[in-house]
Scaffold this active site. Structure first.
Site, short mmCIF file in Angstrom:
data_model
loop_
_atom_site.label_atom_id
_atom_site.label_comp_id
_atom_site.label_asym_id
_atom_site.label_seq_id
_atom_site.Cartn_x
_atom_site.Cartn_y
_atom_site.Cartn_z
N GLY A 1 5.21 -1.01 2.65
CA GLY A 1 4.37 0.15 2.40
C GLY A 1 5.13 1.47 2.33
N HIS B 1 0.81 -1.22 0.00
CA HIS B 1 0.00 0.00 0.00
C HIS B 1 0.84 1.27 0.00
CE1 HIS B 1 0.84 0.67 4.32
NE2 HIS B 1 0.82 -0.65 4.39
N ASP B 2 0.35 2.26 -0.73
CA ASP B 2 0.92 3.62 -0.75
C ASP B 2 2.31 3.69 -1.36
OD1 ASP B 2 -1.28 5.08 0.79
OD2 ASP B 2 -0.75 3.50 2.22
#
Length: 260
Positions: free
Chosen positions: A136, A118-119
């Site tokens: 992440g 994520h991200d």
């Protein structure tokens, strides 16, 4: 061409000339650009934004929810740029409220079993070899090559045109234009082969070598090295990119040349 054995939510937005093979699952909040091929047994979940002329191979899972206990179900995306190839069993998670999206750029090759958490923000024209893993909140520049089994710690940054050798553990930021290897990860030279392939001149390559010789080989501390580079090298786009990257590094940069 959409095979009847694929499941596609009626509200998914599928452009013209998309090929979807059997046993694909495509959820509701998904957009797929023209000319993309989705191989068998691919799962594309809510929040996926896939560009034109991409190829996604069997077993890949795109835009699954983040593996982050703080994730509260916010509406986020995983965005894949045009002409990117995603090989077998790759997993790319969508973002959290930190950045609201995970991004993989254009013209990338993400090889089998890679994971992009994520991200993360991945630039254009990158190559990630098999089983590379990004935690992440990682930022990867353009034209970065990660060899097989590279593992990168969360919040790290890798500068454009860097090359990281196979099996490396990346705990610190890796500046642009360099080659990184050894344990702990260290500077082992500049990525001269890659730079020549991308049209960098001999003068530009020599400039990069001189900057990193001061930074990593001459045993100055980082602050002193940056002052010397700024004083002795005329301002150029390359010089300023390197200085800005290092000065804006939150985790600190990798070790210098050890000679071992």
């Amino acid at each position: 061409m959409i095979q009847p054995l694929a499941y596609i939510h009626p509200q998914a937005k599928i452009a013209d000339n998309v090929v979807i093979e059997p046993f694909v699952t495509i959820n509701k909040n998904v957009e797929i650009g023209e000319g993309t091929w989705i191989g068998p047994n691919v799962t594309i979940m809510d929040g996926a934004r896939i560009g034109k002329n991409c190829r996604i191979f069997p077993g890949a899972v795109i835009s699954a929810i983040p593996q982050d206990l703080k994730f509260a179900g916010e509406e986020t995306t995983a965005e894949i740029g045009d002409n990117t190839t995603i090989r077998e069993c790759v997993t790319i998670n969508r973002g959290t409220k930190d950045k609201w999206k995970t991004v993989v750029g254009k013209n990338c090759l993400i090889q089998a079993y890679c994971h992009i958490a994520h991200d993360c923000e991945v630039g254009d024209n990158c190559i990630f070899s098999n089983s590379t893993t990004l935690a992440g909140h990682i930022t990867i520049g353009d034209y970065v090559v990660l060899a097989g089994l590279v593992a990168i710690h969360q919040f790290c940054k890798v500068g454009s045109h860097a090359f990281i050798t196979g099996g490396s553990l990346v705990r610190k930021d890796v500046p642009p234009y360099v080659k990184a290897a050894r344990e702990p990860l260290s500077y082992v030279g500049i990525n001269s082969v890659g730079l020549r392939r991308r049209g960098y001149s001999s003068e530009q390559i020599n400039e990069i070598q001189d900057i990193y010789r001061t930074l990593f080989v001459k045993k100055y501390n980082i602050g002193t090295a940056l002052d010397i580079i700024e004083a002795e090298h005329q301002p150029t786009e390359i010089r300023d990119e390197i200085l800005d990257f290092i000065r804006n590094s939150n985790r600190g940069i990798m070790k210098g040349f050890s000679g071992a």
